[in-house]
Design an enzyme around this catalytic site. Structure first.
Site, PDB file in Angstrom:
ATOM      1  CG  ASP A  68      -2.387  -1.907 -14.515  1.00 16.52           C
ATOM      2  OD1 ASP A  68      -2.306  -3.028 -15.079  1.00 16.52           O
ATOM      3  OD2 ASP A  68      -3.051  -1.047 -14.515  1.00 16.52           O
ATOM      4  N   GLY A  69       1.641  -2.256 -11.932  1.00 17.45           N
ATOM      5  CA  GLY A  69       2.905  -1.501 -11.530  1.00 17.45           C
ATOM      6  C   GLY A  69       4.055  -2.520 -11.910  1.00 17.45           C
ATOM      7  CG  ASN A 142       1.569   5.003 -15.312  1.00 15.61           C
ATOM      8  OD1 ASN A 142       0.963   4.604 -16.293  1.00 15.61           O
ATOM      9  ND2 ASN A 142       1.250   4.661 -14.022  1.00 15.61           N
ATOM     10  CG  ASP A 143       3.402   9.047 -13.132  1.00 15.77           C
ATOM     11  OD1 ASP A 143       4.283   8.456 -12.885  1.00 15.77           O
ATOM     12  OD2 ASP A 143       2.135   8.886 -12.807  1.00 15.77           O
ATOM     13  CG  ASP A 172       1.729  19.690  -1.543  1.00 13.44           C
ATOM     14  OD1 ASP A 172       2.200  20.707  -0.968  1.00 13.44           O
ATOM     15  OD2 ASP A 172       0.753  18.960  -1.071  1.00 13.44           O
ATOM     16  CB  THR A 183      -5.974   6.061 -15.033  1.00 15.04           C
ATOM     17  OG1 THR A 183      -4.971   5.231 -15.627  1.00 15.04           O
ATOM     18  CG2 THR A 183      -7.189   6.402 -16.397  1.00 15.04           C
ATOM     19  CB  ALA A 184      -1.338   6.589 -12.550  1.00 12.76           C
ATOM     20  CE1 TYR A 185      -0.345  12.357  -6.380  1.00 14.14           C
ATOM     21  CE2 TYR A 185       2.005  11.832  -6.734  1.00 14.14           C
ATOM     22  CZ  TYR A 185       1.073  12.502  -6.237  1.00 14.14           C
ATOM     23  OH  TYR A 185       1.442  13.360  -4.762  1.00 14.14           O
ATOM     24  CG  LEU A 187      -8.178   9.953 -11.797  1.00 10.35           C
ATOM     25  CD1 LEU A 187      -9.054  11.106 -12.973  1.00 10.35           C
ATOM     26  CD2 LEU A 187      -8.697   8.768 -12.207  1.00 10.35           C
TER      27      LEU A 187
END
Length: 287
Positions: A68-69, A142-143, A172, A183-185, A187
């Protein structure tokens, strides 16, 4: 499909054994196929541009070997090209790279028999302003993450939606994600899981110093600005922004990141009948 290009994670296929086997498989069936090994994480933006230039605009499909990355990285590299991607998973179970390495040639047969669908995934476009100067746009499947970098000190942020202040927060960091990135960071930071075919923008604070703040889901047409506040706290904090986990760009007091829906979309080839919820169920069952 007649013209293919393979981008292989040089850590997952270091000798390009699988890559060369795929290229030979396609060429024996009368197709054109070139390939290139790429670095999974590269701090040099010029490197990504060089990779993109090697892939002709009339390429029918880019095969991505890695996980995925790697597929997310390639989506950013090719954000200005309207070329579908097919992920071949060389690692753990993922959401995007659906073809397992044991089933590569079976999957390619289905592809050549036109037994596939193409999903379109929304992307984000971000523009960083440093000391009042606007920098180049970057894209993210993704983000986009604005977070402290280094010392364990919170930072202060102003969050604007459509040029109106939504809230100010000590945290933070801030995650701005697509449904694909939910569904990554997002989540991990307590944000919601969103079906990937939805089109929206998700704002999730990271460890906010407030019990009242919760993630917010916005329309795909909303525009978000995250501003690093002008105060003493931020003068003692190290904060940076990254797009899909790429090279971090340091931010200082008053710097900001503007985020909106990108004009580009990532087109992902699907061969399996398994949907997002099937994969999600399998992921949740993992220990």
């Amino acid at each position: 499909m007649n013209k293919f290009f393979i981008l292989a994670n040089n850590e997952k296929d270091p000798e390009l054994e699988k890559t060369k086997a795929i290229a030979q498989f396609l060429e024996l069936r009368g197709k054109k196929c070139n390939y290139l090994a790429i670095e999974r994480i590269c701090e040099d933006e010029g490197y990504n541009r060089k990779v993109a230039k090697k892939i002709d605009d009339d390429t029918d499909l880019v095969l991505v070997l890695g996980g995925d990355g790697t597929l997310i990285q390639v989506a950013g590299i090719l954000s200005n090209k309207d070329i579908p991607l097919l992920g071949i998973n060389m690692g753990n179970l993922g959401f995007l790279a659906e073809v397992e390495k044991e089933n590569i040639f079976e999957a390619l047969d289905k592809l050549l028999n036109d037994e596939y669908e193409i999903e379109e995934r929304m992307m984000l476009a971000g523009e960083v302003t440093l000391s009042g100067m606007k920098m180049n746009h970057n894209h993210a499947l993704n983000d986009i993450i604005i977070s402290r970098n280094g010392a364990i000190k919170v930072a202060s942020f102003n969050i604007y939606v459509n040029q109106k202040l939504l809230y100010s927060v000590d945290a933070d960091g801030i995650v701005i994600s697509t449904p694909t990135g939910s569904t990554a960071y997002n989540l991990s930071a307590g944000g919601p899981i969103v079906a990937p075919y939805a089109e929206c923008i998700i704002i999730t604070p990271i460890c906010a110093h407030s019990i009242n703040l919760r993630p917010i889901i916005l329309s795909k047409d909303d525009e978000v600005k995250v501003e690093l506040c002008m105060n003493e706290r931020n003068s003692n904090s190290s904060v940076a922004v990254s797009f899909d986990g790429g090279a971090a760009c340091p931010l200082n007091n008053g710097d900001s990141v503007d985020v909106k829906r990108s004009y580009s979309k990532t087109r992902i080839v699907k061969l399996s009948k398994a949907n997002f919820f099937d994969v999600l169920s399998r992921k949740m069952a993992e220990k």
